[in-house]
Design a protein around this motif. Structure first.
Motif, PDB file in Angstrom:
ATOM      1  N   ASP A 145      25.419  30.924  33.461  1.00  0.00           N
ATOM      2  CA  ASP A 145      24.125  31.649  33.987  1.00  0.00           C
ATOM      3  C   ASP A 145      24.137  32.349  35.583  1.00  0.00           C
ATOM      4  O   ASP A 145      24.785  33.075  35.050  1.00  0.00           O
ATOM      5  N   ASP A 146      23.499  31.313  36.549  1.00  0.00           N
ATOM      6  CA  ASP A 146      23.640  32.264  37.619  1.00  0.00           C
ATOM      7  C   ASP A 146      24.714  31.783  38.840  1.00  0.00           C
ATOM      8  O   ASP A 146      24.034  31.787  40.042  1.00  0.00           O
ATOM      9  N   LEU A 147      25.759  31.067  37.984  1.00  0.00           N
ATOM     10  CA  LEU A 147      26.673  30.367  39.242  1.00  0.00           C
ATOM     11  C   LEU A 147      27.974  30.621  38.646  1.00  0.00           C
ATOM     12  O   LEU A 147      27.803  30.779  37.140  1.00  0.00           O
ATOM     13  N   ALA A 148      28.581  31.121  39.749  1.00  0.00           N
ATOM     14  CA  ALA A 148      30.114  31.584  39.762  1.00  0.00           C
ATOM     15  C   ALA A 148      30.970  30.909  40.082  1.00  0.00           C
ATOM     16  O   ALA A 148      30.325  30.066  41.215  1.00  0.00           O
ATOM     17  N   LEU A 149      32.133  30.246  39.814  1.00  0.00           N
ATOM     18  CA  LEU A 149      32.952  29.004  40.619  1.00  0.00           C
ATOM     19  C   LEU A 149      34.621  29.543  40.253  1.00  0.00           C
ATOM     20  O   LEU A 149      34.698  30.248  39.486  1.00  0.00           O
ATOM     21  N   VAL A 150      35.064  29.228  41.376  1.00  0.00           N
ATOM     22  CA  VAL A 150      36.407  29.614  41.143  1.00  0.00           C
ATOM     23  C   VAL A 150      37.487  28.125  41.100  1.00  0.00           C
ATOM     24  O   VAL A 150      36.971  27.662  41.743  1.00  0.00           O
ATOM     25  N   GLY A 186      46.721  29.861  29.951  1.00  0.00           N
ATOM     26  CA  GLY A 186      47.990  30.018  30.697  1.00  0.00           C
ATOM     27  C   GLY A 186      47.488  30.570  31.630  1.00  0.00           C
ATOM     28  O   GLY A 186      48.265  30.887  32.954  1.00  0.00           O
ATOM     29  N   ALA A 187      45.960  30.445  32.451  1.00  0.00           N
ATOM     30  CA  ALA A 187      45.947  30.852  33.570  1.00  0.00           C
ATOM     31  C   ALA A 187      45.573  29.591  34.234  1.00  0.00           C
ATOM     32  O   ALA A 187      46.191  28.474  34.568  1.00  0.00           O
ATOM     33  N   ARG A 188      46.254  30.485  35.840  1.00  0.00           N
ATOM     34  CA  ARG A 188      46.096  29.779  36.987  1.00  0.00           C
ATOM     35  C   ARG A 188      44.958  29.853  37.719  1.00  0.00           C
ATOM     36  O   ARG A 188      45.017  28.888  38.706  1.00  0.00           O
ATOM     37  N   SER A 189      44.054  30.633  38.249  1.00  0.00           N
ATOM     38  CA  SER A 189      43.257  31.006  39.287  1.00  0.00           C
ATOM     39  C   SER A 189      41.979  31.373  37.559  1.00  0.00           C
ATOM     40  O   SER A 189      42.492  32.609  37.530  1.00  0.00           O
ATOM     41  N   SER A 190      41.037  30.905  38.007  1.00  0.00           N
ATOM     42  CA  SER A 190      40.221  31.033  37.011  1.00  0.00           C
ATOM     43  C   SER A 190      38.817  31.497  37.117  1.00  0.00           C
ATOM     44  O   SER A 190      38.221  30.623  37.851  1.00  0.00           O
ATOM     45  N   LEU A 191      38.225  32.547  37.028  1.00  0.00           N
ATOM     46  CA  LEU A 191      36.563  32.466  37.699  1.00  0.00           C
ATOM     47  C   LEU A 191      36.057  31.713  36.116  1.00  0.00           C
ATOM     48  O   LEU A 191      35.763  32.147  35.658  1.00  0.00           O
ATOM     49  N   LEU A 192      35.024  30.686  36.373  1.00  0.00           N
ATOM     50  CA  LEU A 192      34.160  30.790  36.200  1.00  0.00           C
ATOM     51  C   LEU A 192      32.874  31.005  36.100  1.00  0.00           C
ATOM     52  O   LEU A 192      31.900  30.990  37.463  1.00  0.00           O
TER      53      LEU A 192
END
Length: 129
Positions: A92-97, A83-89
């Motif tokens: 490894d050394d990568l962050a995606l919103v 049920g998430a709407r906006s997530s931080l993924l």
């Protein structure tokens, strides 16, 4: 068409008469429309990248292969199921919103850039292994 085939709201569904078997309709082979529709549905399940995210990836010289994209897709699917709407993924050394509803990666950062940022407007985080 037989008028008995038309149903109106609230009208009960007619049951087959005892001793008769329901009529089975032959299903047609896959039509070109059906094939195009299935391809369209498949494309809608793939994660897209916003222009901003693409620029960030390019600026940081981050390239994602098919395996990595598959894992990102799985992470967005997992967030969606919760049920998430906006997530931080975090991968490894990568962050995606990601906008889970739109299945779109909004921004991306890697390495040292992640340590200097505060992530806001997210309601979940997914760690990708």
């Amino acid at each position: 068409m037989n008028t008995g085939d038309i149903r109106f709201p609230g009208q009960p569904i007619s049951q087959p008469k005892p001793g008769t078997s329901p009529v089975k309709k032959k299903t047609p082979d896959v039509s070109p429309f059906s094939q195009v529709w299935q391809e369209t549905l498949q494309k809608q399940t793939d994660v897209k990248f916003s222009a901003h995210a693409m620029q960030r990836l390019q600026d940081r010289r981050i390239e994602l292969g098919e395996g990595e994209l598959a894992k990102i897709n799985q992470a967005v699917n997992a967030a969606d199921k919760k049920g998430a709407r906006s997530s931080l993924l975090l991968y490894d050394d990568l962050a995606l919103v990601a906008s889970v509803k739109n299945r779109t990666i909004i921004t991306a950062m890697g390495g040292e850039d992640m340590r200097e940022h505060v992530f806001t407007n997210i309601d979940s985080a997914v760690i990708i292994k």
